[in-house]
Design an enzyme around this catalytic site. Structure first.
Site, PDB file in Angstrom:
ATOM      1  N   SER A  37       3.410  -1.322   8.370  1.00 37.51           N
ATOM      2  CA  SER A  37       2.462  -0.597   9.224  1.00 37.51           C
ATOM      3  C   SER A  37       1.581  -1.519  10.054  1.00 37.51           C
ATOM      4  CB  SER A  37       1.568   0.300   8.366  1.00 37.51           C
ATOM      5  OG  SER A  37       0.941  -0.469   7.369  1.00 37.51           O
ATOM      6  N   ASP A 342      -8.653   3.234   7.991  1.00 30.49           N
ATOM      7  CA  ASP A 342      -8.378   4.364   7.094  1.00 30.49           C
ATOM      8  C   ASP A 342      -8.289   3.942   5.636  1.00 30.49           C
ATOM      9  OD1 ASP A 342      -6.094   2.911   7.097  1.00 30.49           O
ATOM     10  OD2 ASP A 342      -4.796   4.462   7.910  1.00 30.49           O
ATOM     11  N   HIS A 345      -5.473   0.297   6.744  1.00 34.94           N
ATOM     12  CA  HIS A 345      -5.197  -0.408   8.007  1.00 34.94           C
ATOM     13  C   HIS A 345      -6.491  -0.780   8.722  1.00 34.94           C
ATOM     14  CE1 HIS A 345      -1.893   2.418   7.025  1.00 34.94           C
ATOM     15  NE2 HIS A 345      -1.211   1.303   7.149  1.00 34.94           N
TER      16      HIS A 345
END
Ligand code: NAG
Ligand code: NAG
Ligand code: NAG
Length: 380
Positions: A37, A342, A345
């Site tokens: 990610s 979040d 990240h």
């Protein structure tokens, strides 16, 4: 005499311009990226059809962009610095994605080790490498049929001249802590890196010659890990980060760095650059106020409030019934004050800072200055 003075004058002005504007000239026609990610620009969302909700994307794309972020990722800032457009995800099948200047195989949640039935993401590193091999074969096949698709696919030589970037390993380590002791996690690092090496060698065999490898960040400072493993505060260091996770990340990085050196030794016709993101991120978290941030650890988008604003039952932007009440993991007022977006990240603001540090070249081995003496680029 006067000519000399003015030439010196011009040179010093040029010098000033180049150092002030921090111009780093890269010379890559395309980028092929592999990762999780941290550099996923839409792969997992396209591949699983599981959408991301607002406020993801709010600060830059003004809608969810497939990135687990309020805006741009490090890879986006690096593409900008290389004068290249943002990378499209390999798995994005519609919306006329162009892959002319590269392709992104990264997928959120992915690991270096092969995915298992319980993995968050099926597109592990080996699959990403296999996707690249298929991508290249398809491109070469299409190129052999004519020039009609030139706008959408890379030129053949881009596969040799392009940059192969990597940012993966975080989920192998962070995921392992759920079922293994720290010693067991550390003992698994050589197996993880063996798999990584296997993929690099496959890419080399496919003609890749320019490798740029990011190490893994301070996992122990992510709210998700602190919330899960840090209830016993004796496990936290002076920054409030989990010592175990950061130790494992450091050992992973030491071994990854050694692997990069070894590969550089083996691939005499290639360049292998190792970039130390761990140091940049830890410095940012430690000295956050100096870099203009107010919240070093608390998540901007989450649920639960201080100190972490993170609840693993509800992800950013989602609404759920918890304990009989409907609750939403909302975004904060000003995400530029936060390092964590979040809980897992980084925010765009943090990514921009990290990118600017990477671009100094100081955190890379070999450093950029060695590779890109900018005075050579001046044309008189
Ligand atoms: C924070 O800044 C100080 C002063 O520049 C530096 O010595 C220290 O190493 C930094 N912290 C981290 C974790 O890098
Ligand atoms: C659920 O609500 C009860 C009663 O208000 C409270 O004691 C408990 O902590 C709550 N549990 C969670 C997980 O929020
Ligand atoms: C590797 O770096 C050296 C030194 O900067 C350069 O001369 C060479 O062309 C590079 N090789 C590749 C494959 O990029």
């Amino acid at each position: 005499m006067s000519f000399r003075l003015s030439l010196l004058h011009v040179l010093s002005l040029v010098f000033m311009f180049f150092s002030l504007s921090e111009t780093v000239e890269f010379n890559y026609p395309a980028v092929f990226n592999f990762g999780d990610s941290n550099s996923d620009t839409g792969g997992l969302v396209a591949g699983t059809a599981e959408p991301l909700d607002p406020p993801n994307g709010q600060i830059y794309f003004h809608k969810p962009s497939g990135r687990f972020c309020d805006g741009r990722l490090i890879i986006d800032f690096l593409m900008d610095a290389m004068d290249l457009p943002f990378l499209n995800a390999y798995l994005e099948s519609i919306g006329a994605p162009t892959f002319q200047r590269g392709c992104n195989f990264a997928a959120a949640g992915s690991t270096i080790l092969p995915a298992t039935a319980s993995s968050v993401c099926p597109f592990s590193y080996g699959i990403q490498v296999a996707q690249f091999i298929r991508f290249k074969a398809r491109v070469l096949d299409l190129l052999s049929k004519g020039r009609k698709l030139d706008k959408f696919i890379p030129q053949e030589e881009y596969f040799k001249q392009g940059l192969y970037m990597f940012d993966i390993g975080q989920n192998d380590l962070a995921g392992a802590f759920y079922s293994k002791s720290e010693d067991q996690v550390v003992a698994s690092i050589p197996y993880i890196l063996f798999e990584f090496e296997t993929g690099i060698k496959k890419l080399y065999d496919q003609g890749a010659r320019r490798f740029w490898i990011h190490n893994t960040g301070p996992l122990g400072c992510l709210p998700q890990n602190i919330a899960t493993f840090g209830k016993d505060t004796s496990k936290l260091d002076e920054l409030g980060c989990l010592s175990s996770h950061n130790r494992a990340a450091k050992l992973f990085n030491l071994q990854l760095h050694a692997l990069c050196r070894k590969l550089q030794g083996q691939f005499s016709d290639a360049n292998v650059t190792y970039t130390d993101i761990f140091t940049v991120k830890l410095n940012l978290i430690s000295n956050y106020s100096r870099y203009g941030f107010e919240q070093p650890r608390m998540a901007c988008c989450g649920y639960g409030g201080p100190p972490l604003n993170y609840d693993n039952r509800i992800s950013c932007g989602r609404t759920k019934i918890l304990n009989g009440t409907s609750v939403t993991a909302k975004g904060c007022d000003d995400s530029t004050e936060y390092i964590s977006w979040d809980g897992i990240h980084y925010t765009e603001a943090a990514n921009e800072h990290v990118s600017s540090q990477i671009l100094t070249g100081k955190y890379s081995d070999p450093p950029f200055a060695d590779k890109m003496p900018f005075l050579l680029k001046l044309k008189f």
